[in-house]
Design a protein around this motif. Structure first.
Motif, PDB file in Angstrom:
ATOM      1  N   PRO A 138       1.039  -1.295   0.324  1.00 12.78           N
ATOM      2  CA  PRO A 138      -0.192  -0.189  -0.022  1.00 12.78           C
ATOM      3  C   PRO A 138       0.931   1.133   0.099  1.00 12.78           C
ATOM      4  N   PRO A 139       0.322   2.340  -0.800  1.00  9.24           N
ATOM      5  CA  PRO A 139       1.350   3.541  -0.495  1.00  9.24           C
ATOM      6  C   PRO A 139       1.406   4.007   0.852  1.00  9.24           C
ATOM      7  N   GLY A 140       2.346   4.652   1.130  1.00  9.37           N
ATOM      8  CA  GLY A 140       2.993   5.245   2.319  1.00  9.37           C
ATOM      9  C   GLY A 140       3.533   4.057   3.106  1.00  9.37           C
ATOM     10  N   LYS A 141       3.424   2.973   3.014  1.00 11.72           N
ATOM     11  CA  LYS A 141       4.040   1.808   3.877  1.00 11.72           C
ATOM     12  C   LYS A 141       5.416   1.681   3.490  1.00 11.72           C
ATOM     13  N   PRO A 142       6.390   1.323   4.521  1.00 15.10           N
ATOM     14  CA  PRO A 142       7.922   1.015   4.122  1.00 15.10           C
ATOM     15  C   PRO A 142       7.962  -0.362   3.513  1.00 15.10           C
ATOM     16  N   THR A 143       8.775  -0.347   2.704  1.00 14.76           N
ATOM     17  CA  THR A 143       9.392  -1.589   2.129  1.00 14.76           C
ATOM     18  C   THR A 143       9.969  -2.610   3.064  1.00 14.76           C
ATOM     19  N   ILE A 144      10.802  -1.943   4.071  1.00 14.38           N
ATOM     20  CA  ILE A 144      11.628  -2.931   4.881  1.00 14.38           C
ATOM     21  C   ILE A 144      11.470  -2.022   6.426  1.00 14.38           C
ATOM     22  N   THR A 145      11.362  -2.972   7.202  1.00  9.87           N
ATOM     23  CA  THR A 145      11.590  -2.566   8.777  1.00  9.87           C
ATOM     24  C   THR A 145      12.797  -3.240   9.400  1.00  9.87           C
ATOM     25  N   ILE A 146      13.550  -2.469   9.886  1.00 12.75           N
ATOM     26  CA  ILE A 146      14.767  -2.971  10.427  1.00 12.75           C
ATOM     27  C   ILE A 146      14.782  -3.341  11.877  1.00 12.75           C
ATOM     28  N   LEU A 147      14.937  -4.658  12.342  1.00  9.95           N
ATOM     29  CA  LEU A 147      14.743  -5.074  13.727  1.00  9.95           C
ATOM     30  C   LEU A 147      15.928  -5.228  14.641  1.00  9.95           C
ATOM     31  N   GLU A 148      17.048  -5.258  13.906  1.00  9.48           N
ATOM     32  CA  GLU A 148      18.427  -5.434  14.626  1.00  9.48           C
ATOM     33  C   GLU A 148      18.910  -3.992  15.035  1.00  9.48           C
ATOM     34  N   PRO A 149      19.583  -3.955  16.043  1.00  8.06           N
ATOM     35  CA  PRO A 149      20.242  -2.774  16.374  1.00  8.06           C
ATOM     36  C   PRO A 149      21.608  -2.642  15.657  1.00  8.06           C
ATOM     37  N   GLY A 150      21.986  -1.387  15.314  1.00  4.24           N
ATOM     38  CA  GLY A 150      23.329  -0.916  14.797  1.00  4.24           C
ATOM     39  C   GLY A 150      23.507  -1.029  13.430  1.00  4.24           C
ATOM     40  N   PHE A 151      22.312  -1.134  12.678  1.00  2.00           N
ATOM     41  CA  PHE A 151      22.502  -0.784  11.240  1.00  2.00           C
ATOM     42  C   PHE A 151      22.558   0.418  10.735  1.00  2.00           C
ATOM     43  N   PRO A 152      23.611   0.598  10.013  1.00  2.00           N
ATOM     44  CA  PRO A 152      24.097   2.323   9.449  1.00  2.00           C
ATOM     45  C   PRO A 152      22.738   2.706   8.888  1.00  2.00           C
ATOM     46  N   ASP A 153      22.592   4.116   9.364  1.00  4.68           N
ATOM     47  CA  ASP A 153      21.525   4.878   8.758  1.00  4.68           C
ATOM     48  C   ASP A 153      21.869   5.147   7.218  1.00  4.68           C
ATOM     49  N   ARG A 154      22.988   5.308   6.891  1.00  3.15           N
ATOM     50  CA  ARG A 154      23.227   5.665   5.381  1.00  3.15           C
ATOM     51  C   ARG A 154      24.394   5.002   4.970  1.00  3.15           C
TER      52      ARG A 154
END
Length: 159
Positions: free
Chosen positions: A143-159
């Motif tokens: 659906p429009p407005g929903k993210p393709t991915i949701t990260i659950l693990e801490p420490g993943f780089p923002d960029r």
């Protein structure tokens, strides 16, 4: 030749997903959870984002669903953080090899030319454990407005 292969894989990804991705997720999202293992085991590889990631397509289809197709390189020795796709997705490996880790399943290798389905709301990660970078295409219908991915693990780089 790679251009034709890429186009064919994109069309196959969209065709495969279009019939089933318009359904609601089968389980509730677990986005509020923090997860550091898959099947009780920590994952190999260094967490890193895809390199050279580009959106090949981001549009709304006739049913009002958003279609997103992204291409990027998973560098050798790296992996994405443990995550979920609320509405599922599909990845095609154009070159290299990816090892997929999914809760409730044994790790599985996906070589050049193969594609795999990522079911909704199942914790997972993909790693390039080889010595060659892997070129990937990800396809999502949601659906429009929903993210393709949701990260659950801490420490993943923002960029």
């Amino acid at each position: 030749m790679l251009r034709m292969t890429t186009q064919a894989l994109v069309l196959a990804c969209i065709a495969t997903l279009h019939g089933c991705a318009t359904h609601a997720p089968t389980t509730k999202p677990i986005a509020s959870q923090t997860i550091t293992t898959i099947n009780g085991e920590p994952l190999p590889g260094q967490m890193a984002r895809l390199v050279g990631s580009t959106k090949m397509l981001d549009t709304i289809d006739v049913n009002g669903q958003r279609i997103v197709v992204e291409k990027g390189v998973r560098k050798a020795g790296t992996r994405v953080a443990i995550h979920v796709h609320e509405f599922g997705g599909h990845t095609c490996v154009l070159s290299g090899e990816i090892t997929g880790f999914m809760e409730g399943h044994a790790p599985r290798k996906w070589p050049t030319g193969s594609c795999y389905y990522m079911p909704p709301n199942v914790p997972m990660a993909a790693a390039n454990l080889g010595t060659e970078d892997a070129l990937l295409i990800d396809t999502f219908i949601l659906p429009p407005g929903k993210p393709t991915i949701t990260i659950l693990e801490p420490g993943f780089p923002d960029r």
